[in-house]
Design a protein around this motif. Structure first.
Motif, PDB file in Angstrom:
ATOM      1  N   MET A 121      53.605 -79.713  47.700  1.00 51.46           N
ATOM      2  CA  MET A 121      54.760 -78.988  47.158  1.00 51.46           C
ATOM      3  C   MET A 121      55.123 -77.797  48.043  1.00 51.46           C
ATOM      4  SD  MET A 121      55.500 -80.844  44.594  1.00 51.46           S
ATOM      5  CE  MET A 121      56.847 -79.814  44.039  1.00 51.46           C
ATOM      6  N   ASP A 122      54.756 -77.863  49.321  1.00 52.91           N
ATOM      7  CA  ASP A 122      55.054 -76.812  50.301  1.00 52.91           C
ATOM      8  C   ASP A 122      54.410 -75.478  49.943  1.00 52.91           C
ATOM      9  OD1 ASP A 122      56.653 -78.536  51.881  1.00 52.91           O
ATOM     10  OD2 ASP A 122      58.390 -78.152  50.585  1.00 52.91           O
ATOM     11  N   GLY A 123      53.319 -75.532  49.167  1.00 54.51           N
ATOM     12  CA  GLY A 123      52.648 -74.289  48.789  1.00 54.51           C
ATOM     13  C   GLY A 123      53.482 -73.389  47.899  1.00 54.51           C
ATOM     14  N   MET A 124      54.351 -73.982  47.076  1.00 51.52           N
ATOM     15  CA  MET A 124      55.233 -73.188  46.222  1.00 51.52           C
ATOM     16  C   MET A 124      54.448 -72.419  45.180  1.00 51.52           C
ATOM     17  SD  MET A 124      58.363 -74.457  43.744  1.00 51.52           S
ATOM     18  CE  MET A 124      58.722 -75.788  44.876  1.00 51.52           C
ATOM     19  N   ALA A 125      54.764 -71.129  45.025  1.00 45.34           N
ATOM     20  CA  ALA A 125      54.075 -70.291  44.046  1.00 45.34           C
ATOM     21  C   ALA A 125      54.990 -69.189  43.562  1.00 45.34           C
ATOM     22  CB  ALA A 125      52.803 -69.705  44.649  1.00 45.34           C
TER      23      ALA A 125
END
Length: 346
Positions: A337-341
């Motif tokens: 998830m592209d490192g989404m945070a």
């Protein structure tokens, strides 16, 4: 996302491990008395009903106690509302009972707990009435520890990370199970805001987030749909920032940074993380103006609240439990998830 599918998928992947964040301190429980004042016991649908709870032990005010008020459908485990707060120096906690998920004619039971121990409750009827008036003052009593739960914040308005045995954790992060099959993002926001002192019901977040085919712009699909598909899907971090601001919180979006995630937890900020539980089952779609966005089957959101040299610790709204992953396993799923945070602060 969907509870049963998560359980089965994680077992097959062999990645999940339940790790409780906090246990009650090894102190003997003692008798406590609580005076619970409710603005009305017959609220209408959509009300935020003021509830105050004064806690005393041996006649002395109990400060820094965790107090929760949960409204459930009578005779069932269906949670309508939950709020948590911390008593002040006078032993008083201020909470809200939210009836947005109720309906006219609902018979509910308001449960009151102190430091995780149930001490009493009262019947609440949801009607077509007002949000205040017909107030009640009820005395309840029971056994509870009078020290705060390990890992709890000393006040509801501030939060800072705690370190124990090499692990850094955000205090007062609870478990909570989402109420709809695709409401993990809103449930995760409830967990995060609750850790910072004000539990915002997942339905209230839903009410202020727009719909959109692009999850970066709003919620995509039907929140009651089946988990794992990409038509009924969910929402991404950037679209949740205005919702947090609406309820008095700040949200910071970041991508792909282990160091950034650790820094957020160091600051005492719980962080929502988007992960691909089913592996890299992603594809791109486009809005009418040509904007590209990624959709990933079996996407899920949890709340990261702790880390150590081994891995990361999370509260999972899909199962209502604590989880932990080694850094290698977590970063693999997060990278999908592209490192989404999204870190949450006051």
């Amino acid at each position: 996302m969907h509870r049963r599918l998560i359980r089965g998928l994680l077992v097959l992947m062999g990645l999940a491990l339940l790790v409780p964040l906090a246990v009650m301190p090894a102190t003997a429980a003692e008798s406590v008395a609580a005076w619970v004042e409710t603005a009305t016991k017959t609220p209408g649908v959509g009300c935020g009903v003021d509830v105050s709870v004064e806690v005393r032990a041996s006649g002395t005010a109990v400060s820094s106690a965790d107090v929760s008020v949960t409204l459930v459908q009578d005779g069932t485990s269906n949670v309508i509302s939950i709020d948590r707060s911390t008593t002040n120096s006078r032993g008083i906690a201020w909470l809200t009972m939210d009836t947005s998920a109720g309906w006219d004619g609902l018979k509910g039971w308001m449960e009151v707990a102190v430091n995780g121990s149930y001490i009493g409750g009262q019947t609440i009827w949801v009607t077509d009435g007002a949000c205040s008036g017909n107030s009640t003052l009820v005395e309840m009593s029971g056994k509870a520890t009078t020290t705060i739960r390990a890992g709890s914040a000393s006040t509801a308005s501030s939060s800072s990370a705690e370190s124990s045995g090499g692990r850094v954790t955000v205090p007062n992060v609870w478990t909570y199970q989402q109420e709809r099959s695709l409401s993990c993002e809103y449930a995760a926001l409830s967990i995060a805001t609750g850790a910072l002192g004000t539990w915002v019901n997942e339905y209230r977040f839903e009410s202020v987030v727009p719909q959109s085919v692009n999850p970066h712009w709003g919620y995509r699909g039907n929140i009651n749909g089946a988990w794992g598909n990409t038509d009924d899907y969910g929402v991404y971090a950037s679209a949740l920032v205005p919702a947090l601001q609406h309820f008095g919180f700040n949200g910071t979006v970041f991508y792909g940074g282990k160091a950034d995630l650790m820094a957020a937890i160091d600051r005492g900020e719980p962080a929502l993380v988007w992960i691909g539980l089913g592996g890299d089952l992603s594809h791109n779609e486009y809005t009418a103006d040509g904007t590209r966005f990624q959709l990933t089957r079996y996407m899920h959101v949890m709340v990261a609240y702790g880390y150590d040299s081994w891995g990361v610790y999370l509260s999972d709204p899909g199962t209502g439990s604590y989880k932990s992953y080694s850094w290698g396993d977590f970063l693999w799923m997060w990278d999908i998830m592209d490192g989404m945070a999204l870190s949450v602060s006051r």
